[in-house]
Each structure stands twice: as C-alpha cells, then as structure tokens.
Design an enzyme around this catalytic site. Sequence first.
Site, PDB file in Angstrom:
ATOM      1  N   ASP A  13       0.927  -1.124  -0.122  1.00  0.00           N
ATOM      2  CA  ASP A  13      -0.040   0.010  -0.130  1.00  0.00           C
ATOM      3  C   ASP A  13       0.918   1.011   0.031  1.00  0.00           C
ATOM      4  O   ASP A  13       1.616   1.749   0.878  1.00  0.00           O
ATOM      5  CB  ASP A  13      -0.740  -0.094   1.235  1.00  0.00           C
ATOM      6  CG  ASP A  13      -2.021  -0.940   1.213  1.00  0.00           C
ATOM      7  OD1 ASP A  13      -1.800  -2.136   0.589  1.00  0.00           O
ATOM      8  OD2 ASP A  13      -2.891  -0.870   1.853  1.00  0.00           O
TER       9      ASP A  13
ATOM     10  N   LYS B  15      -6.631   3.344  -3.464  1.00  0.00           N
ATOM     11  CA  LYS B  15      -6.892   3.565  -2.004  1.00  0.00           C
ATOM     12  C   LYS B  15      -7.062   4.785  -1.588  1.00  0.00           C
ATOM     13  O   LYS B  15      -6.458   5.841  -1.908  1.00  0.00           O
ATOM     14  CB  LYS B  15      -5.744   2.912  -1.209  1.00  0.00           C
ATOM     15  CG  LYS B  15      -6.022   2.908   0.519  1.00  0.00           C
ATOM     16  CD  LYS B  15      -4.975   2.032   1.082  1.00  0.00           C
ATOM     17  CE  LYS B  15      -5.008   2.225   2.553  1.00  0.00           C
ATOM     18  NZ  LYS B  15      -4.108   1.519   3.113  1.00  0.00           N
TER      19      LYS B  15
ATOM     20  N   LYS C  85     -10.001   0.770  -2.581  1.00  0.00           N
ATOM     21  CA  LYS C  85      -9.920   0.336  -1.159  1.00  0.00           C
ATOM     22  C   LYS C  85     -10.454   1.728  -0.437  1.00  0.00           C
ATOM     23  O   LYS C  85      -9.614   2.627  -0.470  1.00  0.00           O
ATOM     24  CB  LYS C  85      -8.812   0.069  -0.951  1.00  0.00           C
ATOM     25  CG  LYS C  85      -8.491  -0.481   0.809  1.00  0.00           C
ATOM     26  CD  LYS C  85      -6.922  -1.034   1.063  1.00  0.00           C
ATOM     27  CE  LYS C  85      -6.905  -1.156   2.540  1.00  0.00           C
ATOM     28  NZ  LYS C  85      -5.598  -1.513   3.087  1.00  0.00           N
TER      29      LYS C  85
END
Length: 220
Positions: A92, A156, A185
Amino acid sequence: MKLNDINRYMDHTLLKPDATPEQIRQLCEEAIKYDFYSVCVNSSYVSLAEAYLDGSDVEIACVVGFPLGAMTSEAKGFETIDAIEHGANEIDMVINVGRLKAGDTDYVQNDIAMVCQLAHDRNALVKVIIETCLLSDEEKELACKLAVKAGADYLKTSTGFAGGGATVEDVALMKKAVGDHVGVKASGGIRDYETAVKMIEAGATRLGTSASVNIIKELD
C-alpha cells in the site's frame, strides 16, 4: 455482496506509531479467527506477522512511503523490495501528493510505476493511496488515471493520518474513474457495519480498518 461475507473485504489494520509486538500478535490472531482478507502493518512488523500467520490464508499488506508519500521513488522502491522479502504480498504505497498538486504528472506516474514494477516482479499487488482529503475532485480523478497507467492493482482513499478518511462520495468518484479493471480500497474512519456496507455499495472492493472485529460483532 452477502452481508455475512463482509469479513473478506477487510484489511485488518494496525499502523499507529506506538503499536507493540504483542498488539501485532493480537491483530494476526483476530485476522485468523474472523477470516479477514489480510492484515496491514508497517514494514518492521511484516516478518513478525508472517510468523504469526504461518499456515493461514491471511495475506500481509505493508505500507510504503507512509504516511506522507514525500520521500524519493528510490526509497519507496527499497521499502517495497524489503517488505516483500520479509513476507508481504501486498504493498500500500502513498503517492507524492505535493507533486500531483503541482501538476507534475510524469513524476507521480513514474513514482507509482517504480513500485508497481518492483512489486509485480515479485508477485505482489499494489494499492495506491491518493490521500483524498488533500485533493480536489479533479485531482482525485487525475491521481486515479495516473495510477492505472502506472500499473496499480487498487486505488486507496487514505492513510488515515492526514486529517480525513474515506467518504462514500470519494469511493464512488474513484470507482467511476477506474471502472471494473482496478479495485478500490476505502480506508480511514470506517468504524461500524453501516459505514462499511455503504462503502461497498459505493464501489469499494476492499476495506482498510482497525475496527474490523467490532464491525463483524455487530452482525451478532
């Protein structure tokens, strides 16, 4: 979505600076107990998480360039390789928000592409954190398009450390920008079942939250 399958959307997360090894152990045990998709940890705890999760099907996500995204691409690349070598199979990463706001699209895309290439070469996925609370809607759309071009597997919303988290509106905007080819996400501020469901209905395919257990317990 079957409501009793919401656990499989969860990246069970512990990224606070004072997280202890004992708390990482508990995080992993909870992930196994509730069959969460993954745990998300800082790089120093990846090898510990791998040990605690041995024999389970819980994935390990590690943050890179976290939480500011303002370090060099080379530093993010080193973090990526190091995390994967220690057991992470998802990365991430945080974009360089300042470069995006300055209109330096080549820099932003190349920064993401370096991490994606290094991760994909090692069979790991990449989620690109765009930090929505710091961006205009136009900048959010641009960040999504650059990340897709660079090879991202997921977009994300947030780190949760910049003063804002996921919103339904941002998730819907991101989903529209990336379509069905890249996951979305939602992360930051998801603390109850109702909010989690709203994020999924808006287009989220993964949820990052430290309140995973409480959300699942609401089903009871």
